[in-house]
Design a protein around this motif. Structure first.
Motif, PDB file in Angstrom:
ATOM      1  N   ASP A 196      23.772  18.556  67.389  1.00 53.53           N
ATOM      2  CA  ASP A 196      22.342  18.813  67.205  1.00 53.53           C
ATOM      3  C   ASP A 196      22.133  20.096  66.410  1.00 53.53           C
ATOM      4  N   ILE A 197      22.968  21.089  66.691  1.00 48.72           N
ATOM      5  CA  ILE A 197      22.920  22.368  65.994  1.00 48.72           C
ATOM      6  C   ILE A 197      24.343  22.774  65.627  1.00 48.72           C
ATOM      7  N   VAL A 198      24.501  23.305  64.416  1.00 52.83           N
ATOM      8  CA  VAL A 198      25.755  23.945  64.021  1.00 52.83           C
ATOM      9  C   VAL A 198      25.446  25.404  63.717  1.00 52.83           C
ATOM     10  N   VAL A 199      26.182  26.302  64.369  1.00 48.94           N
ATOM     11  CA  VAL A 199      26.028  27.734  64.133  1.00 48.94           C
ATOM     12  C   VAL A 199      27.241  28.209  63.353  1.00 48.94           C
ATOM     13  N   THR A 200      27.010  28.879  62.228  1.00 44.19           N
ATOM     14  CA  THR A 200      28.122  29.338  61.403  1.00 44.19           C
ATOM     15  C   THR A 200      28.289  30.848  61.552  1.00 44.19           C
ATOM     16  N   THR A 201      29.426  31.246  62.135  1.00 45.29           N
ATOM     17  CA  THR A 201      29.716  32.672  62.311  1.00 45.29           C
ATOM     18  C   THR A 201      30.947  33.098  61.523  1.00 45.29           C
ATOM     19  N   SER A 202      31.574  32.172  60.798  1.00 42.21           N
ATOM     20  CA  SER A 202      32.827  32.464  60.106  1.00 42.21           C
ATOM     21  C   SER A 202      32.638  33.506  59.023  1.00 42.21           C
ATOM     22  N   GLY A 203      33.539  34.463  59.010  1.00 38.29           N
ATOM     23  CA  GLY A 203      33.506  35.491  57.980  1.00 38.29           C
ATOM     24  C   GLY A 203      34.204  36.738  58.478  1.00 38.29           C
ATOM     25  N   VAL A 204      34.503  37.634  57.558  1.00 38.92           N
ATOM     26  CA  VAL A 204      35.134  38.888  57.960  1.00 38.92           C
ATOM     27  C   VAL A 204      34.050  39.893  58.330  1.00 38.92           C
ATOM     28  N   PRO A 205      34.299  40.727  59.342  1.00 36.84           N
ATOM     29  CA  PRO A 205      33.303  41.736  59.726  1.00 36.84           C
ATOM     30  C   PRO A 205      33.375  42.953  58.814  1.00 36.84           C
ATOM     31  N   ARG A 206      32.331  43.763  58.894  1.00 38.45           N
ATOM     32  CA  ARG A 206      32.331  45.023  58.148  1.00 38.45           C
ATOM     33  C   ARG A 206      33.331  46.014  58.746  1.00 38.45           C
ATOM     34  N   LYS A 207      33.778  46.926  57.891  1.00 41.17           N
ATOM     35  CA  LYS A 207      34.550  48.080  58.318  1.00 41.17           C
ATOM     36  C   LYS A 207      33.690  49.325  58.093  1.00 41.17           C
ATOM     37  N   PRO A 208      34.029  50.429  58.747  1.00 40.87           N
ATOM     38  CA  PRO A 208      33.248  51.650  58.532  1.00 40.87           C
ATOM     39  C   PRO A 208      33.124  51.983  57.043  1.00 40.87           C
ATOM     40  N   GLY A 209      31.913  52.331  56.631  1.00 41.09           N
ATOM     41  CA  GLY A 209      31.675  52.668  55.234  1.00 41.09           C
ATOM     42  C   GLY A 209      31.257  51.490  54.371  1.00 41.09           C
ATOM     43  N   MET A 210      31.360  50.273  54.912  1.00 39.71           N
ATOM     44  CA  MET A 210      30.980  49.078  54.157  1.00 39.71           C
ATOM     45  C   MET A 210      29.534  48.702  54.453  1.00 39.71           C
ATOM     46  N   SER A 211      28.868  48.154  53.462  1.00 39.01           N
ATOM     47  CA  SER A 211      27.552  47.555  53.691  1.00 39.01           C
ATOM     48  C   SER A 211      27.751  46.063  53.904  1.00 39.01           C
ATOM     49  N   ARG A 212      26.708  45.405  54.396  1.00 40.83           N
ATOM     50  CA  ARG A 212      26.783  43.953  54.547  1.00 40.83           C
ATOM     51  C   ARG A 212      27.007  43.281  53.195  1.00 40.83           C
ATOM     52  N   ASP A 213      26.420  43.872  52.149  1.00 47.74           N
ATOM     53  CA  ASP A 213      26.497  43.275  50.813  1.00 47.74           C
ATOM     54  C   ASP A 213      27.924  43.254  50.269  1.00 47.74           C
ATOM     55  N   ASP A 214      28.770  44.171  50.750  1.00 47.21           N
ATOM     56  CA  ASP A 214      30.144  44.239  50.261  1.00 47.21           C
ATOM     57  C   ASP A 214      30.953  42.997  50.625  1.00 47.21           C
ATOM     58  N   LEU A 215      30.432  42.193  51.550  1.00 54.38           N
ATOM     59  CA  LEU A 215      31.166  41.023  52.029  1.00 54.38           C
ATOM     60  C   LEU A 215      30.850  39.761  51.238  1.00 54.38           C
ATOM     61  N   ILE A 216      30.030  39.866  50.201  1.00 53.57           N
ATOM     62  CA  ILE A 216      29.468  38.683  49.552  1.00 53.57           C
ATOM     63  C   ILE A 216      30.535  37.737  49.009  1.00 53.57           C
ATOM     64  N   GLU A 217      31.558  38.244  48.332  1.00 59.87           N
ATOM     65  CA  GLU A 217      32.524  37.339  47.705  1.00 59.87           C
ATOM     66  C   GLU A 217      33.393  36.649  48.749  1.00 59.87           C
ATOM     67  N   THR A 218      33.971  37.447  49.661  1.00 57.32           N
ATOM     68  CA  THR A 218      34.861  36.867  50.674  1.00 57.32           C
ATOM     69  C   THR A 218      34.119  35.884  51.581  1.00 57.32           C
ATOM     70  N   ASN A 219      33.006  36.332  52.152  1.00 59.72           N
ATOM     71  CA  ASN A 219      32.282  35.478  53.094  1.00 59.72           C
ATOM     72  C   ASN A 219      31.549  34.347  52.395  1.00 59.72           C
ATOM     73  N   GLY A 220      31.203  34.550  51.127  1.00 57.68           N
ATOM     74  CA  GLY A 220      30.583  33.472  50.364  1.00 57.68           C
ATOM     75  C   GLY A 220      31.528  32.292  50.187  1.00 57.68           C
ATOM     76  N   LYS A 221      32.786  32.589  49.889  1.00 56.45           N
ATOM     77  CA  LYS A 221      33.778  31.514  49.711  1.00 56.45           C
ATOM     78  C   LYS A 221      34.078  30.808  51.033  1.00 56.45           C
ATOM     79  N   ILE A 222      34.128  31.585  52.114  1.00 50.26           N
ATOM     80  CA  ILE A 222      34.313  30.973  53.440  1.00 50.26           C
ATOM     81  C   ILE A 222      33.132  30.065  53.758  1.00 50.26           C
ATOM     82  N   ALA A 223      31.922  30.532  53.472  1.00 59.03           N
ATOM     83  CA  ALA A 223      30.708  29.761  53.770  1.00 59.03           C
ATOM     84  C   ALA A 223      30.681  28.452  52.991  1.00 59.03           C
ATOM     85  N   ARG A 224      31.164  28.473  51.768  1.00 56.76           N
ATOM     86  CA  ARG A 224      31.181  27.238  50.975  1.00 56.76           C
ATOM     87  C   ARG A 224      32.054  26.183  51.651  1.00 56.76           C
TER      88      ARG A 224
END
Length: 317
Positions: free
Chosen positions: A76-104
């Protein structure tokens, strides 16, 4: 719908957010749960651990851990949490390439095995990754949303309650915009015991709370050193799952697809929306003043920059 007759929620990613969300859903007896992860044994182990708690918490929901996406069929619902977390000094935007490919890859499997499911996207950068999920699955836009506003609003409300020494139950407020530095807390629509926030706190204290809200995730990342927040994100996602499965028509801040609302078109941006059995059933437009609207549109412009980056990196192929 699961064979048990209960709703079925599949969680892609059995890390801290996914596993904690599975626990919340199971302990509430809300739905049968499937956790999918690429790490062999990890989702199976967590599912077994959660299942062994069932005699204590007294429910009969089914909890499955698997490495096989085929198990999400009938969700009924799919929740997508897959991706690498941030490290200190990183913004959420820094994850775009890695997590974008995982999301695809995740989205391709949702499209194949659970095309009718409502999708709640959690991984960062949230608004842009929600765009990726939508483009790949081609699911109806009302069935796709990102979890961010509930989390940002919870942080905002907690900081206000902490500042004033009052119950969080008596603080009402919400945050709009993208899930990042440009998010838009709205003090004018925030109340404490029914009293508008600007009448309770001086502007400099409100400004400090707004800034802390914008940096709420980074504050936790810096304290943890490894990993990022998961208790509050899983609780926020649970609130959305419950609103949909129980058709509660809750007005919640979520990253929803906008088609001209607030002058924004073609983007997933944090706004208030009515959540029910059909997903995003209505965008609940707030009468913003000129300055507030400008802030929201500026936040949407940043989301557009991230979407442009997705296309520049050819994440969608």
């Amino acid at each position: 719908m699961a064979l048990s007759g209960r709703p079925k929620v599949s969680i892609i990613g059995a890390g801290n957010v996914g596993a904690t969300l599975a626990m919340r859903i199971a302990e509430a007896g809300l739905a049968d749960v499937v956790m999918v992860d690429i790490v062999e044994g990890m989702p199976q182990g967590k599912a077994l651990d959660l299942s062994e708690a069932r005699p204590v918490v007294l429910n009969d929901v089914t909890i499955v851990g698997t490495n096989n996406y085929a198990e999400i069929a009938g969700s009924d619902i799919v929740v997508t949490t897959s991706g690498v977390p941030r490290k200190p000094g990183m913004s959420r935007d820094d994850l775009i390439e890695t997590n974008g490919k995982i999301a695809r890859q995740v989205a391709e499997n949702i499209k194949k095995y659970a095309p009718e499911a409502i999708i709640i996207q959690v991984a960062n950068p949230l608004d842009a990754i929600t765009y990726v999920i939508a483009e790949v699955t081609q699911a109806p836009k009302h069935k796709i949303m990102g979890m961010a506003g509930v989390l940002d609003s919870a942080r905002y409300r907690y900081f206000i309650a902490e500042e004033l020494g009052v119950s969080v139950e008596d603080v009402q407020g919400f945050v709009l915009g993208g899930h990042g530095d440009t998010m838009v807390p709205l003090p004018r629509f925030t109340t404490v015991g029914g009293v508008p926030l600007p009448e309770v706190l001086p502007k400099e204290r409100i400004d400090a709370i707004v800034e802390r809200t914008r940096n709420g995730g980074a504050e936790i990342v810096n304290l943890l050193k490894t990993g990022s927040a998961y208790y509050a994100p899983s609780a926020s996602t649970f609130e959305m799952v419950e609103a949909i499965l129980l058709d509660r028509k809750r007005i919640l801040p979520v990253a929803a697809y906008l088609n001209g609302e607030y002058g924004i078109r073609g983007l997933f941006v944090g706004v208030l929306a009515v959540l029910g059995k059909n997903g995003v059933e209505k965008i609940w437009e707030v009468p913003l003043n000129e300055a507030e609207l400008a802030e929201l549109q500026r936040s949407a412009a940043h989301v557009q920059e991230l979407v442009d980056k997705v296309n520049e990196l050819k994440i969608l192929g």
